[in-house]
Enzyme design. Structure first.
Site, PDB file in Angstrom:
ATOM      1  CG  LEU A   1      -2.054  -0.991   1.271  1.00  0.00           C
ATOM      2  CD1 LEU A   1      -2.754  -0.962   2.630  1.00  0.00           C
ATOM      3  CD2 LEU A   1      -3.064  -0.712   0.158  1.00  0.00           C
ATOM      4  CG  ASP A   2      -0.100   4.817  -2.201  1.00  0.00           C
ATOM      5  OD1 ASP A   2      -0.521   5.392  -1.174  1.00  0.00           O
ATOM      6  OD2 ASP A   2      -0.760   4.759  -3.252  1.00  0.00           O
ATOM      7  CG  LEU A   3       3.642   8.222   2.436  1.00  0.00           C
ATOM      8  CD1 LEU A   3       4.435   7.623   3.592  1.00  0.00           C
ATOM      9  CD2 LEU A   3       4.348   9.453   1.880  1.00  0.00           C
TER      10      LEU A   3
END
Length: 265
Positions: free
Chosen positions: A113-115
């Site tokens: 999952l991105d930032l």
């Protein structure tokens, strides 16, 4: 002239698979470790993953004996926004792995999952489980709750439902339901069977919609439920075995027994 008998398949498993089962890394990452010359088998340095090994072989990685493989385990983790899904970050940002409970064994993430994304992230101590869960052939649905800035209409999502290509990257059709309008934002439920980098954000941008919150609520049969941000919950052995088709004899690492407390009189 007599034909040569077919060559026998070497005994054991590929070295990368053995490294992955020991929780060292995913199989692909394990192959890179081997190619970098960090692995020895019976005292000899190897640089090709095209090698089968057995339990009788002595394997070291970076000079340290390879740990015995642990039974495969899987955890649900509610990733908060603001953490990167990596072991180390070049920019010094906080990572998922640095924020896990201290009693967690070494684990790898299933996908990322991105930032700025949050929600369900699967963690496992077994590189083979990671590979199995990430394979496109499994086609497991990832479901997200998405908050969009503005007042989109249902018709705005039609290009995403058909599938589209953004800057040379092809995105498969998504299932999208427009749920409700809340002030200056709208909420939608998005389901997809891939998981390319920033897929939902980039696809939405392509139809002039901006995502300002993205929460993954399920990955295949595994659901976020009421798990609080930052919390971890292990999948029960029976559920893991049934969902992944593991060996019926599979048993997870038993939880440590608690010492009985003496009652004060």
């Amino acid at each position: 002239m007599a034909e040569k008998p077919p060559s026998k398949t070497p005994a054991g498993d590929r070295i990368a698979k053995v490294l992955a089962r020991a929780g060292l890394a995913s199989r692909r990452e394990a192959e890179k470790i081997v190619e970098a010359g960090r692995v020895t088998v019976n005292g000899k340095q190897i640089d090709s993953p095209a090698l089968n090994v057995t339990e009788a072989d002595k394997i070291t990685v970076d000079g340290k004996p390879l740990a015995a493989p642990e039974p495969p385990r899987l955890w649900l983790y509610h990733k908060p926004a603001g953490l990167v899904t990596t072991e180390r970050d070049e920019k010094g940002r906080e990572t998922v792995f640095a924020n896990l409970p201290e009693d967690m064994p070494r684990v790898v993430s299933v996908g990322r999952l991105d930032l700025n994304s949050e929600g369900l992230l699967l963690l496992t101590n077994d590189g083979e489980i990671k590979r199995r869960l990430e394979l496109p052939s499994t086609g497991w649905v990832r479901k997200y709750r998405v908050r969009l800035h503005g007042t989109p209409e249902d018709a705005d999502f039609e290009p995403l439902r058909r599938g589209l290509t953004v800057e040379g990257v092809k995105y498969q059709p998504m299932t999208i339901t427009l749920d409700r309008q809340q002030g200056a934002n709208a909420w939608a439920t998005v389901s997809l069977r891939e998981g390319k980098n920033r897929e939902i954000r980039r696809a939405m941008e392509a139809v002039n919609l901006t995502v300002n919150r993205l929460l993954r609520v399920s990955y295949g049969p595994f659901r976020l439920g009421d798990l609080k941000a930052g919390a971890v919950e292990e999948i029960k052995a029976r559920v893991l075995r049934d969902q992944l088709g593991l060996d019926p004899e599979f048993k997870p690492t038993p939880a440590p027994k608690k010492k009985p407390q003496r009652r004060r009189r």
